[in-house]
Write a protein that holds these residues in place. Structure first.
Motif, PDB file in Angstrom:
ATOM      1  N   PRO A  63      26.349 -45.700  11.699  1.00 37.31           N
ATOM      2  CA  PRO A  63      25.643 -44.860  10.638  1.00 37.31           C
ATOM      3  C   PRO A  63      24.357 -44.127  12.331  1.00 37.31           C
ATOM      4  N   ASP A  64      24.988 -43.498  12.672  1.00 32.05           N
ATOM      5  CA  ASP A  64      24.139 -42.916  13.409  1.00 32.05           C
ATOM      6  C   ASP A  64      24.917 -43.439  15.154  1.00 32.05           C
ATOM      7  N   PHE A  65      25.889 -43.725  15.045  1.00 35.66           N
ATOM      8  CA  PHE A  65      26.795 -44.621  16.287  1.00 35.66           C
ATOM      9  C   PHE A  65      28.121 -43.486  16.599  1.00 35.66           C
ATOM     10  N   ASN A  66      28.301 -43.106  17.633  1.00 36.75           N
ATOM     11  CA  ASN A  66      30.011 -43.336  17.760  1.00 36.75           C
ATOM     12  C   ASN A  66      30.853 -43.918  18.450  1.00 36.75           C
ATOM     13  N   ALA A  67      31.717 -44.272  18.915  1.00 37.33           N
ATOM     14  CA  ALA A  67      31.984 -44.733  20.322  1.00 37.33           C
ATOM     15  C   ALA A  67      33.947 -44.563  20.125  1.00 37.33           C
ATOM     16  N   SER A  68      34.064 -44.203  21.269  1.00 41.53           N
ATOM     17  CA  SER A  68      35.363 -43.664  20.859  1.00 41.53           C
ATOM     18  C   SER A  68      35.678 -43.663  22.608  1.00 41.53           C
ATOM     19  N   LEU A  69      37.052 -44.489  22.973  1.00 46.45           N
ATOM     20  CA  LEU A  69      38.268 -44.489  24.563  1.00 46.45           C
ATOM     21  C   LEU A  69      39.156 -43.729  24.820  1.00 46.45           C
ATOM     22  N   THR A  70      39.294 -43.251  24.922  1.00 46.27           N
ATOM     23  CA  THR A  70      39.779 -41.955  25.836  1.00 46.27           C
ATOM     24  C   THR A  70      41.079 -42.442  27.478  1.00 46.27           C
ATOM     25  N   ALA A  71      42.180 -41.827  27.399  1.00 49.54           N
ATOM     26  CA  ALA A  71      42.439 -41.433  28.416  1.00 49.54           C
ATOM     27  C   ALA A  71      42.547 -40.068  28.758  1.00 49.54           C
ATOM     28  N   ARG A  72      41.767 -40.093  29.964  1.00 46.82           N
ATOM     29  CA  ARG A  72      42.457 -38.698  30.779  1.00 46.82           C
ATOM     30  C   ARG A  72      43.719 -38.873  31.159  1.00 46.82           C
ATOM     31  N   GLU A  73      43.671 -40.048  32.283  1.00 47.30           N
ATOM     32  CA  GLU A  73      45.114 -39.828  32.785  1.00 47.30           C
ATOM     33  C   GLU A  73      45.427 -41.791  31.817  1.00 47.30           C
ATOM     34  N   PRO A  74      46.745 -41.915  31.878  1.00 49.05           N
ATOM     35  CA  PRO A  74      47.163 -43.268  31.498  1.00 49.05           C
ATOM     36  C   PRO A  74      45.931 -44.167  32.360  1.00 49.05           C
ATOM     37  N   SER A  75      45.798 -44.113  33.640  1.00 49.42           N
ATOM     38  CA  SER A  75      44.995 -45.011  34.230  1.00 49.42           C
ATOM     39  C   SER A  75      43.325 -44.977  34.200  1.00 49.42           C
ATOM     40  N   ASP A  76      43.274 -43.993  33.820  1.00 51.31           N
ATOM     41  CA  ASP A  76      41.784 -42.774  33.943  1.00 51.31           C
ATOM     42  C   ASP A  76      40.990 -43.408  32.765  1.00 51.31           C
ATOM     43  N   LEU A  77      40.656 -43.820  32.546  1.00 49.01           N
ATOM     44  CA  LEU A  77      39.859 -43.720  30.911  1.00 49.01           C
ATOM     45  C   LEU A  77      37.836 -43.593  30.978  1.00 49.01           C
ATOM     46  N   VAL A  78      37.717 -43.451  30.398  1.00 54.83           N
ATOM     47  CA  VAL A  78      36.700 -42.659  29.592  1.00 54.83           C
ATOM     48  C   VAL A  78      35.439 -43.505  28.182  1.00 54.83           C
ATOM     49  N   LEU A  79      34.778 -44.345  27.885  1.00 56.93           N
ATOM     50  CA  LEU A  79      34.237 -44.464  27.080  1.00 56.93           C
ATOM     51  C   LEU A  79      32.818 -43.283  26.929  1.00 56.93           C
ATOM     52  N   THR A  80      33.260 -42.658  25.283  1.00 56.17           N
ATOM     53  CA  THR A  80      31.814 -42.203  25.518  1.00 56.17           C
ATOM     54  C   THR A  80      30.785 -42.992  23.873  1.00 56.17           C
ATOM     55  N   LEU A  81      29.766 -42.780  24.186  1.00 53.56           N
ATOM     56  CA  LEU A  81      28.638 -43.401  23.247  1.00 53.56           C
ATOM     57  C   LEU A  81      27.963 -42.294  22.636  1.00 53.56           C
ATOM     58  N   ILE A  82      27.649 -42.017  21.735  1.00 54.85           N
ATOM     59  CA  ILE A  82      26.869 -40.893  20.963  1.00 54.85           C
ATOM     60  C   ILE A  82      25.819 -41.427  19.771  1.00 54.85           C
ATOM     61  N   GLY A  83      24.875 -41.053  19.992  1.00 56.60           N
ATOM     62  CA  GLY A  83      23.945 -41.704  18.487  1.00 56.60           C
ATOM     63  C   GLY A  83      22.856 -42.304  19.140  1.00 56.60           C
ATOM     64  N   SER A  84      22.378 -43.644  18.325  1.00 48.92           N
ATOM     65  CA  SER A  84      21.360 -44.737  18.636  1.00 48.92           C
ATOM     66  C   SER A  84      22.139 -46.354  18.755  1.00 48.92           C
ATOM     67  N   ALA A  85      22.667 -46.827  19.566  1.00 55.11           N
ATOM     68  CA  ALA A  85      23.453 -48.222  20.146  1.00 55.11           C
ATOM     69  C   ALA A  85      22.381 -49.365  19.607  1.00 55.11           C
ATOM     70  N   GLU A  86      21.932 -49.655  18.606  1.00 50.52           N
ATOM     71  CA  GLU A  86      21.096 -50.408  17.397  1.00 50.52           C
ATOM     72  C   GLU A  86      21.326 -51.046  16.483  1.00 50.52           C
ATOM     73  N   ASN A  87      20.569 -52.179  16.298  1.00 48.99           N
ATOM     74  CA  ASN A  87      21.472 -52.615  14.558  1.00 48.99           C
ATOM     75  C   ASN A  87      22.487 -53.239  14.104  1.00 48.99           C
ATOM     76  N   ASP A  88      23.346 -52.215  13.374  1.00 49.40           N
ATOM     77  CA  ASP A  88      24.646 -52.742  13.503  1.00 49.40           C
ATOM     78  C   ASP A  88      25.190 -53.157  14.412  1.00 49.40           C
ATOM     79  N   VAL A  89      24.748 -52.036  14.974  1.00 51.47           N
ATOM     80  CA  VAL A  89      26.024 -51.511  16.700  1.00 51.47           C
ATOM     81  C   VAL A  89      26.315 -52.520  17.349  1.00 51.47           C
ATOM     82  N   ARG A  90      24.824 -53.511  16.953  1.00 54.50           N
ATOM     83  CA  ARG A  90      25.242 -54.809  17.811  1.00 54.50           C
ATOM     84  C   ARG A  90      26.790 -55.412  17.316  1.00 54.50           C
ATOM     85  N   GLU A  91      27.010 -55.757  16.671  1.00 59.97           N
ATOM     86  CA  GLU A  91      28.347 -56.360  15.849  1.00 59.97           C
ATOM     87  C   GLU A  91      29.530 -55.509  16.592  1.00 59.97           C
TER      88      GLU A  91
END
Lengths: 127, 167
Positions: free
Chosen positions: A11-39
């Motif tokens: 709830p209120d959090f999204n994380a996605s890992l994408t590859a711009r190139e095979p060895s060029d990774l981007v982790l995008t975090l959206i929302g609020s990281a607290e509570n359940d996100v800790r798990e």
């Protein structure tokens, strides 16, 4: 659109890992990281680490620009991740680029603390 | 000589009672943000720091409270001392109170940025309660902390921030 390697949400959090190139990774975090996100974060960060190592990435970008809040319990997971990277031998390390927003004020002090903690690993780019 | 009593209206107070539920914290953060902004404190850095401090104090209090209620008191003194005070109160075991009070003592006794980095290194090696939330309040939000633990088992933590004078 970049291929998605992994994504997860809470709830209120999204994380996605994408590859711009095979060895060029981007982790995008959206929302609020607290509570359940800790798990969720250990899985998010270990998956990112595994992907970076298997692809022999020299850098991983973490996009915080849409992350409105992060509690210390979630912050601690980033500390653990960076600690793991910085204690490896040089050839097994990769750089971590933290993209922050100048409009989300907590990020300045918190991400600066991470950059001091892992000075040889972390770089901050503020937009 | 200045009078010892404050003129009426010099302080604005808000007290929030939070039942044991971490999911209420985003609502409390929004409430506190609205409260301080509506009282003329709209500096984004200050408000952001205050919101972080509110969250970290309450998360600690709620997580380690031994009963169902934690309270948060927010005091804005608009006329005289130009500061804001946050106070959390909760029931706590003697052990958890001692741990928290030890962490506060350590943070207040050293250079905040240095102690914060020490705590970051320690937290990377241990799954134990790290005190990072309190360290954030002192080092990132530039607030001072104090605490008290009374015979009834109530732990109170006070965070104080100095504010620029209202024009």
């Amino acid at each position: 659109m970049n291929p998605v390697i992994f994504s997860t949400q809470a709830p209120d959090f999204n994380a996605s890992l994408t590859a711009r190139e095979p060895s060029d990774l981007v982790l995008t975090l959206i929302g609020s990281a607290e509570n359940d996100v800790r798990e969720l974060l250990p899985t998010v960060l270990s998956t990112t680490d595994d992907a970076a190592r298997s692809r022999q990435a020299t850098r991983v970008e973490v996009d915080f620009r849409q992350l409105e809040f992060m509690s210390s319990s979630c912050f601690k997971e980033f500390v653990a991740w960076l600690s793991k990277i910085k204690t490896r031998a040089d050839p097994e390390q990769y750089r971590v680029i933290l993209h922050s927003s100048k409009d989300i004020r907590w990020q300045r002090a918190s991400l600066f603390a991470l950059s001091c903690f892992a000075a040889n690993v972390v770089e901050i780019q503020t937009e | 000589m200045q009078p010892l009593t404050k003129p009426a209206g010099s302080e604005h107070f808000a007290t929030v009672f939070v039942h044991l539920n971490l999911k209420t914290l985003p609502h409390v953060r929004r409430f506190v943000r609205g409260f301080v902004e509506s009282n003329g404190r709209d500096d984004p850095d200050f408000v952001s720091g205050l919101v972080v401090a509110v969250h970290e104090l309450l998360e600690n209090a709620v997580r380690y409270s031994t009963d169902s209620t934690t309270s948060l008191e927010v005091k804005l003194d608009l006329c005289h001392s130009h500061h804001v005070v946050l106070i959390t109160r909760n029931q706590a075991t003697r052990e958890s109170a001692a741990r928290v009070r030890g962490q506060i003592s350590r943070l207040q006794g050293g250079e905040p940025a240095k102690v914060y980095q020490e705590m970051l290194h320690e937290s990377a090696k241990s799954a134990e309660q790290s005190g990072l939330g309190l360290a954030r309040i002192v080092a990132e939000c530039q607030m001072s902390l104090s605490s008290a633990y009374d015979e009834s088992g109530e732990l109170s933590i006070e965070a104080i921030s100095n504010l620029p004078k209202v024009a």
